[in-house]
Enzyme design. Structure first.
Site, PDB file in Angstrom:
ATOM      1  N   ARG A 338     -19.323  17.906  16.718  1.00  0.00           N
ATOM      2  CA  ARG A 338     -20.377  17.532  15.779  1.00  0.00           C
ATOM      3  C   ARG A 338     -21.608  16.930  16.463  1.00  0.00           C
ATOM      4  O   ARG A 338     -22.740  17.278  16.128  1.00  0.00           O
ATOM      5  CB  ARG A 338     -19.829  16.502  14.779  1.00  0.00           C
ATOM      6  CG  ARG A 338     -18.832  17.101  13.834  1.00  0.00           C
ATOM      7  CD  ARG A 338     -18.198  16.053  12.946  1.00  0.00           C
ATOM      8  NE  ARG A 338     -17.257  16.688  12.011  1.00  0.00           N
ATOM      9  CZ  ARG A 338     -16.536  16.039  11.118  1.00  0.00           C
ATOM     10  NH1 ARG A 338     -16.620  14.733  11.030  1.00  0.00           N
ATOM     11  NH2 ARG A 338     -15.712  16.679  10.313  1.00  0.00           N
ATOM     12  N   LEU A 449      -9.248  10.106   7.249  1.00  0.00           N
ATOM     13  CA  LEU A 449      -8.226   9.923   6.216  1.00  0.00           C
ATOM     14  C   LEU A 449      -6.947   9.412   6.853  1.00  0.00           C
ATOM     15  O   LEU A 449      -6.266   8.535   6.334  1.00  0.00           O
ATOM     16  CB  LEU A 449      -7.969  11.247   5.486  1.00  0.00           C
ATOM     17  CG  LEU A 449      -9.207  11.920   4.869  1.00  0.00           C
ATOM     18  CD1 LEU A 449      -8.789  13.129   4.037  1.00  0.00           C
ATOM     19  CD2 LEU A 449      -9.975  10.955   4.006  1.00  0.00           C
TER      20      LEU A 449
END
Lengths: 646, 246
Positions: A338, A449
């Site tokens: 990213r 998460l």
């Protein structure tokens, strides 16, 4: 000065957590009933922690600013959750998940914490399935996986593009069960505004009821912050509108150190900004980069015409397109991590090659994939994302390429915590995105998460007992002590101060201006001069805010502008600390790119000799500069290497 | 684009509300509906008027906060979206737009367009869970789940709890919401163990809180931003009959 003690247990990496649990202090059931714990925030970390602590027998108070705990922003996570189950028989293991996470974080996270995260990851999947979380399954009835960036195995469990929602509803269901059983009390539409410290220990919080405006006091033997990240410092981000740094920031001002504030993640595939009134940026899942090719017009004249609407993407011939990721990184192409993809898009747009009316966008083109696999195959894989794109942008991504641009997405930095997830204030814990601990300088997809639930279900419920075991003789402290008085006075003074100014400029206007400073100077590429400028500009803006902001309404009623104003007041301080941290870190690593520190080819250049540390900032009062402490990172079990994607 | 807005204003739950007309101009057709309200609120603040209060948070259609009744439809004139995903290009320049809060007795107005939906959480508290403590779970692969059931359970679990179903229903029935949760667990082996107690307790709570009866008109399904299917209501009825009386 507090000496930073990360409390890493002795022994080999794989035995540290086991050893810790074997040696830690526990609280017996009769004493648990006498102990109160406050948990602020009800995302994955907060909801799972509050539910688990309630199940264990503690008295828990759970706070959130939303109208229901189920709406915390973990709900918006799309892609999935990692675990080292190795159900795909593709060579995954706890060690490999640990290794990928350390490497993905560009060697700026703590080995022992990351190993523990990988170790408990499998239990998370078990727990969620038992709760009835409907993960994707194959025809045999077993769970399926997909792969994400930074890994060579398929270890990501998912529930369509709504994994965060399903996991949060699972944790929320466990929480509601405890509410019914009476072990947890929930306080929705309630925001924390200060931390109360008595005899050096966190003993409570001051809150404001967002419906009545009433300021309230709450006591507890320990306080847990699960209040998420500070991405909204930039105004535009993929965060929820209400997400804020205030609880963490007030704790910082009360003595908790802030870790690595300059580490924020900028996600490369978001829908670009359309205009001045935009309030929020929408993410398009990372998975699109599996089939989409990213490009901009090669010729500046073409780019200009596209920006003016005189030329369409499909009219630009192949030889005039610059597939810059494939050109610069032939080995990884469009699937670079990213941080790398984001910087490359910025570089092209800064050179004038950007598209869209603002020139701040690049194309993500599915033409070749559609030709190769057929439209139906692409529809099956990404149908819901294409539909979402079309709803927002009003363009059909099957016939013309998508436009994307990077956006602020996640904060790797957060309150500094030790191995027990305790901050530098005894009795104050920070979990999930609110702490700094597991992702180093860059987080891998599907790991947020995992960390939130690891902290809430399987780490904090153990480590908090080690602290509370020595507190079993402490009776409930009444909330009329001088410490509670002082904290409430502090909160009232701030809010009444804001309401009294009655200037000419709205809160949002200030927030947007702060966001622009942050994005321009503390964003994807940073340099010394720009960061110094940002610090000065933020200081000036803060002064202007406190003399010219206009906040309507009263304190003792529902007042959404006052809520925003208190949050922006804290962002105006947080932004400065982020710039300071970026200034002192004289290297490029992960999401932190300093233009002075790059290779001749323009790649990030780490300085392992001088910068292998966690920065931990200590507040020194309003008039003094904060002090920097360093926790040296020792890589005992992993060899530190330069990342290479060429 | 320019619009005339007719917005429900109500100071608090105790006072009477009324419609107030506002003009808002220079709105980009690419703006979302909530961004249009942001523009209005900025103008109101600078004119020393009180901004319009409305619920919102994620602004990407998943948190379930936003809850506006626009021109007689929950979440406004588009399909399978929440208000935050509604864009102004769905309206014509010069349109008059009526904006109301959810209208249902179990969702009392708190202020302006904000309503109190804690009734939904109270229903979930009665049985919207599997009774499994942290650490109790066997390996995730211990019990295979047929893909078809897992997929149906997911479709039901996609509910965001916004309350559009209640707002759309002439009886303010919460059957679609409750049936989605009951279905999710009824379809999974992990949820079967407590299936009878769950459906009985949740239905009893729903009735107690004043939600109306279901008469199968299907307005809820038509307006649901997540496309929750009416078949869930058939399933809850079946589950309820199977559960018998306590």
């Amino acid at each position: 000065m507090v000496k930073l003690n990360s409390k890493i247990p002795a022994g080999p990496l794989a035995e540290k957590w086991t050893n810790y649990k074997a040696g830690q202090n526990l609280v017996n059931p009769a004493n648990k009933r006498k102990l109160d714990i406050i948990v602020v925030g009800t995302g994955l970390a907060g909801a799972s922690a509050a539910a688990s602590l309630g199940e264990m027998g503690f008295n828990v108070k759970s706070f959130c600013y939303q109208d229901s705990p189920r709406r915390a922003h973990s709900i918006a996570a799309q892609g999935g959750i990692n675990a080292a189950k190795n159900y795909q028989n593709d060579g995954d293991s706890v060690y490999r998940l640990f290794y990928d996470t350390i490497k993905g974080g560009d060697y700026r996270s703590r080995e022992s914490n990351v190993y523990r995260l990988a170790e408990v990851s499998n239990s998370i999947i078990d727990q969620c399935v038992a709760q009835g979380v409907p993960f994707a399954r194959d025809y045999g009835g077993y769970l399926v996986n997909r792969s994400f960036g930074g890994a060579q195995v398929s270890r990501t469990f998912y529930a369509k593009g709504q994994t965060g929602q399903q996991l949060l509803l699972g944790a929320f269901s466990a929480l509601m069960r405890q509410v019914k059983l009476g072990s947890v009390e929930i306080f929705p539409r309630t925001e924390m505004h200060d931390l109360v410290i008595i005899d050096g220990k966190a003993r409570g919080i001051i809150t404001r009821d967002l419906i009545t405006g009433k300021i309230e006091r709450h006591f507890a033997h320990a306080v847990v912050l699960a209040t998420g990240g500070y991405g909204n410092t930039y105004y535009l981000s993929t965060m929820a509108m209400g997400a804020n740094v205030s609880a963490a920031w007030m704790s910082y001002k009360r003595g908790a150190y802030f870790g690595n504030p300059c580490f924020v993640q900028i996600h490369p595939t978001c829908i670009p900004v359309h205009g001045d009134n935009q309030s929020k940026l929408t993410l398009m899942s990372e998975s699109l980069r599996n089939d989409g090719r990213i490009w901009v017009p090669k010729n500046l004249e073409d780019a200009k015409k596209v920006q003016k609407g005189e030329l369409k993407a499909i009219d630009i011939p192949e030889e005039n397109r610059d597939y810059y990721l494939e050109r610069r990184y032939p080995a990884f192409g469009n699937l670079v991590p990213r941080d790398v993809a984001s910087r490359a898009a910025k570089e092209r747009c800064d050179e004038g090659h950007g598209v869209g009316s603002t020139g701040l966008a690049v194309y993500l083109d599915f033409k070749d994939a559609i030709k190769r696999q057929g439209q139906k195959a692409i529809e099956e894989k990404y149908g819901n994302l294409f539909q979402m794109y079309e709803k927002i942008v009003d363009q059909n991504p099957y016939t013309s390429p998508m436009m994307i641009y990077p956006a602020i997405h996640y904060a790797m930095g957060g309150l500094w915590v030790d191995y027990e997830l305790q901050t530098t204030i005894p009795g104050l814990f920070a979990i999930g995105e609110a702490n700094f601990s597991d992702h180093g300088a860059n987080r891998l997809g599907a790991s947020a998460l995992m960390q939130g639930l690891a902290d809430g279900y399987f780490v904090l419920p153990y480590t908090i007992q080690n602290y509370l075991a020595s507190d079993i003789r402490t009776a409930k402290i009444p909330t009329n002590t001088p410490e509670f008085d002082e904290a409430e006075k502090n909160v009232r003074a701030k809010m009444e101060g804001l309401l009294k100014i009655q200037g000419k400029t709205t809160v949002d206007t200030f927030h947007k201006r702060l966001g622009k400073i942050m994005w321009d100077h503390v964003g994807m590429a940073r340099n010394k001069e720009g960061l110094q400028k940002a610090i000065d500009q933020i200081k000036a803006l803060r002064l202007e805010f406190w003399t010219d902001v206009k906040v309507p309404g009263k304190l003792d009623e529902m007042n959404t502008e006052l809520e925003k104003a208190t949050r922006v007041a804290d962002f105006l301080e947080m932004g400065e600390l982020m710039a300071r941290d970026a200034l002192q870190r004289e290297e490029s690593c992960g999401g932190h790119f300093r233009e002075e520190y790059q290779t001749p080819e323009g790649e990030a250049l780490r300085d392992d000799e001088n910068c292998t540390f966690v920065s931990a900032w200590e507040h020194k009062g309003a008039t003094q500069e904060p002090a920097l402490h360093k926790e040296d990172l020792n890589f005992e079990f992993i060899e530190v290497k330069q990342r290479n994607y060429k | 684009m320019d619009f005339t807005l007719k917005i429900w204003r109500q100071k608090n739950s105790g006072e009477k509300g009324k419609f107030v007309n506002y003009k808002v101009g220079n709105v980009s057709s690419d703006s979302s509906f909530l961004e249009m309200l942001d523009v209005l609120n900025e103008e109101l603040i600078l004119k020393n008027e009180e901004p319009v209060a409305f619920d919102h948070d994620c602004r990407e259609g998943i948190c379930g906060c936003c809850s506006l009744y626009i021109n007689g439809r929950p979440h406004g004139p588009d399909e399978l979206i929440t208000v935050c995903q509604l864009h102004m290009r769905k309206f014509k320049d010069g349109d008059s737009i009526v904006i109301e809060p959810w209208r249902a007795r179990p969702f009392p107005v708190i202020k302006d367009l904000i309503v109190d939906r804690t009734a939904f959480d109270k229903i979930l508290m009665e049985g919207g869970f599997v009774s499994v403590n942290t650490g109790n779970a066997p390996d995730a692969h211990a019990v295979p789940v047929p893909k078809q059931n897992a997929d149906l359970a997911f479709d039901a679990a996609a509910c965001i709890g916004c309350g559009a179903c209640v707002a759309a229903c002439k009886n303010a029935s919460a059957m679609l919401f409750v049936s989605a949760k009951v279905s999710q667990f009824a379809l999974l082996p992990q949820g079967r163990v407590e299936a009878k107690e769950r459906v009985r307790a949740m239905v009893a709570k729903m009735d107690e809180l004043g939600f109306g009866s279901c008469s199968n008109t299907g307005a809820c399904e038509a307006e649901c931003p997540k496309g929750i299917s009416l078949t869930n209501i058939a399933r809850i009825n079946r589950e309820f009959i199977k559960a018998g009386s306590a």
